[in-house]
Design a protein around this motif. Sequence first.
Motif, PDB file in Angstrom:
ATOM      1  N   ASN A 110      72.749   1.828  24.589  1.00 53.96           N
ATOM      2  CA  ASN A 110      71.988   2.819  25.353  1.00 53.96           C
ATOM      3  C   ASN A 110      72.865   3.943  25.899  1.00 53.96           C
ATOM      4  O   ASN A 110      72.356   4.860  26.539  1.00 53.96           O
ATOM      5  CB  ASN A 110      71.272   2.146  26.534  1.00 53.96           C
ATOM      6  N   GLY A 119      68.849   9.869  25.766  1.00 54.23           N
ATOM      7  CA  GLY A 119      67.610  10.494  26.192  1.00 54.23           C
ATOM      8  C   GLY A 119      66.422   9.583  26.364  1.00 54.23           C
ATOM      9  O   GLY A 119      65.628   9.772  27.277  1.00 54.23           O
ATOM     10  N   ASP A 120      66.252   8.571  25.503  1.00 55.93           N
ATOM     11  CA  ASP A 120      65.073   7.725  25.638  1.00 55.93           C
ATOM     12  C   ASP A 120      65.088   6.948  26.946  1.00 55.93           C
ATOM     13  O   ASP A 120      64.040   6.569  27.467  1.00 55.93           O
ATOM     14  CB  ASP A 120      64.913   6.797  24.438  1.00 55.93           C
ATOM     15  N   HIS A 122      65.868   8.268  29.761  1.00 60.73           N
ATOM     16  CA  HIS A 122      65.271   9.199  30.729  1.00 60.73           C
ATOM     17  C   HIS A 122      63.761   9.008  30.804  1.00 60.73           C
ATOM     18  O   HIS A 122      63.185   9.027  31.897  1.00 60.73           O
ATOM     19  CB  HIS A 122      65.582  10.653  30.353  1.00 60.73           C
ATOM     20  N   ASP A 123      63.128   8.827  29.657  1.00 60.16           N
ATOM     21  CA  ASP A 123      61.682   8.614  29.639  1.00 60.16           C
ATOM     22  C   ASP A 123      61.304   7.371  30.437  1.00 60.16           C
ATOM     23  O   ASP A 123      60.332   7.382  31.201  1.00 60.16           O
ATOM     24  CB  ASP A 123      61.167   8.480  28.205  1.00 60.16           C
ATOM     25  N   ARG A 124      62.082   6.320  30.281  1.00 65.59           N
ATOM     26  CA  ARG A 124      61.808   5.084  31.015  1.00 65.59           C
ATOM     27  C   ARG A 124      61.975   5.283  32.514  1.00 65.59           C
ATOM     28  O   ARG A 124      61.221   4.720  33.308  1.00 65.59           O
ATOM     29  CB  ARG A 124      62.711   3.976  30.510  1.00 65.59           C
ATOM     30  N   VAL A 126      61.548   8.155  34.221  1.00 64.17           N
ATOM     31  CA  VAL A 126      60.425   8.970  34.706  1.00 64.17           C
ATOM     32  C   VAL A 126      59.174   8.105  34.856  1.00 64.17           C
ATOM     33  O   VAL A 126      58.455   8.206  35.855  1.00 64.17           O
ATOM     34  CB  VAL A 126      60.184  10.175  33.777  1.00 64.17           C
ATOM     35  N   GLU A 127      58.927   7.246  33.876  1.00 64.08           N
ATOM     36  CA  GLU A 127      57.767   6.354  33.956  1.00 64.08           C
ATOM     37  C   GLU A 127      57.884   5.412  35.148  1.00 64.08           C
ATOM     38  O   GLU A 127      56.897   5.172  35.857  1.00 64.08           O
ATOM     39  CB  GLU A 127      57.623   5.550  32.663  1.00 64.08           C
TER      40      GLU A 127
END
Length: 165
Positions: A110, A119-120, A122-124, A126-127
């Motif tokens: 990671n 980057g992926d 970051h999505d986690r 934010v969620e």
Amino acid sequence: FYAAEDIANIQASYQPVTRQLKSPTQKQQHDYNDFDRFVLSLVNEHCNSDMRFDLFFPPISLLWYARLSEADFDYELYMPRYVLEKTAHCRNVRVFAFANELQITADLSNYHDPRHFYGDVHDRLVEALADGRNQLTPGNIDAFEAALVENVNNYRPFGSKLYPH
């Protein structure tokens, strides 16, 4: 950390550590002046206003935590507690921490290096912020610290997505 050879080198040179929780007095012996100066001063200006603050500690790899000196580890371990205590009087402030998200922090695939994730992740984050997950409270800060110490003490480096050079 996608290269199998790099992960093998990290695994071969990795020295497990043993960290311990400190007493309540020792937990308060750290100087967080930069937080006070650059973050807390702004938060206090808007404390209990309509402006919301979500303060978060990103998911830095367990490898990074394990490589810290004991003093630096303690500084990092107890900073979320300090931030939580200093902002507790503000209804518009939430504090989050992701160090114990092992599906992120234990897996070197990671990360670009021990502190910088891809980057992926970051999505986690934010969620999780949107859903209120990983929020620290006075009721769970002790468990957060104990879990981080246990996770660092039991950590063994690995990467889930390894490729030859």
